[in-house]
Design an enzyme around this catalytic site. Sequence first.
Site, short mmCIF file in Angstrom:
data_model
loop_
_atom_site.label_atom_id
_atom_site.label_comp_id
_atom_site.label_asym_id
_atom_site.label_seq_id
_atom_site.Cartn_x
_atom_site.Cartn_y
_atom_site.Cartn_z
N GLU A 90 5.07 40.47 -5.97
CA GLU A 90 3.95 39.60 -6.32
C GLU A 90 2.66 40.03 -5.65
O GLU A 90 1.57 39.89 -6.22
CB GLU A 90 4.29 38.15 -5.97
CG GLU A 90 5.25 37.47 -6.93
CD GLU A 90 6.68 38.00 -6.84
OE1 GLU A 90 7.43 37.87 -7.81
OE2 GLU A 90 7.03 38.54 -5.76
N HIS A 98 13.41 28.31 -7.71
CA HIS A 98 12.92 28.59 -9.06
C HIS A 98 12.47 27.34 -9.79
O HIS A 98 12.43 27.31 -11.03
CB HIS A 98 13.99 29.30 -9.90
CG HIS A 98 14.41 30.63 -9.37
ND1 HIS A 98 15.32 30.76 -8.35
CD2 HIS A 98 14.03 31.90 -9.70
CE1 HIS A 98 15.51 32.04 -8.08
NE2 HIS A 98 14.72 32.75 -8.88
#
Length: 320
Positions: free
Chosen positions: A62, A129
């Site tokens: 990321e 998640h």
Amino acid sequence: MTAFSGTYVEAIRQALHDAMEADPRVCCLGEDIGVYGGAFRATEGLLERFGAARVIDTPISEQAIAGAAIGAALMGQRPVAEFQFMDFALLASDLIVNFAAKAHWRWGATVPTVFRGPSGAGNGGGPFHSQNPEGHFLGSPGLKVVAPGTVRDAYALLRAAIEDPDPVLFLEHKHLYRRLKDQWEEPPAARLGEAALRRDGARACVVTYGAAQHAALEALADLDVAVLDLRTLWPLDEEAVATLAKRTHRVLVLTEASLNYGPGAELAARIGETCFGWLDAPVMRLGAADTPVPASSPLEAAYLPGPAQIRAGLDRLLAW
């Protein structure tokens, strides 16, 4: 693009397609977004249409995705960076908050970058998640935060975010990806910073956003209560919030994010400061439980503020 019929995630894909058709500076980058079409298929078909120079598969990093997107924006592109899950946007928070969001303030540079991806609970994704990370990013000067809760807004707000000169965190609730459908003949348009009244009412109002608005609409189907969808968490449509609070005199702030120190606390404080003289009851807050998101479906349902909890909260508020 003219006529459309499809789901929330298909509206995201259509918005990306139309933005790339309209502006050659728009490009996409992220993990598995090209050949695979994205973890939730939000970018399916874009590689074949626009090529590998504009639809870029990245390493599983990321930080690298955010850094490359910011660099591309500073060089004149309009990148859309996908995080496979918004939980992992926190890994790139230093670049987003301390670099992209501050570039304009530091030397006047624009960083037209969208950081988009799936967030939210309801799918059994567990604690890594399923988070709603907006509370970690709100309050970062220079960063806009958007959370569409309808198919039309998924399209219109993403188009607006891509055209915006500032960095935008774009939170797509994955529980809505394939549960909502809509259609239109002409593409809808929206501006960042404008709330939408989803349901009018006179006895109280619910101020909310994202998937939580649908739970609220289900909970109060038989009550004379308004529902305001913020759509953009920052910049905040303070006028719409204040107008509704002053007219209905009772306010329930509903978020899926954490109740403690979450965005609902800021909203309640602002309403209390600006509308105190018009309120007939204290501002009530509902939010997620103070735990990580459970993977177990029954526990996840208890973790989220669902219709039963919302109805109970509204009943308490109306009885005040």
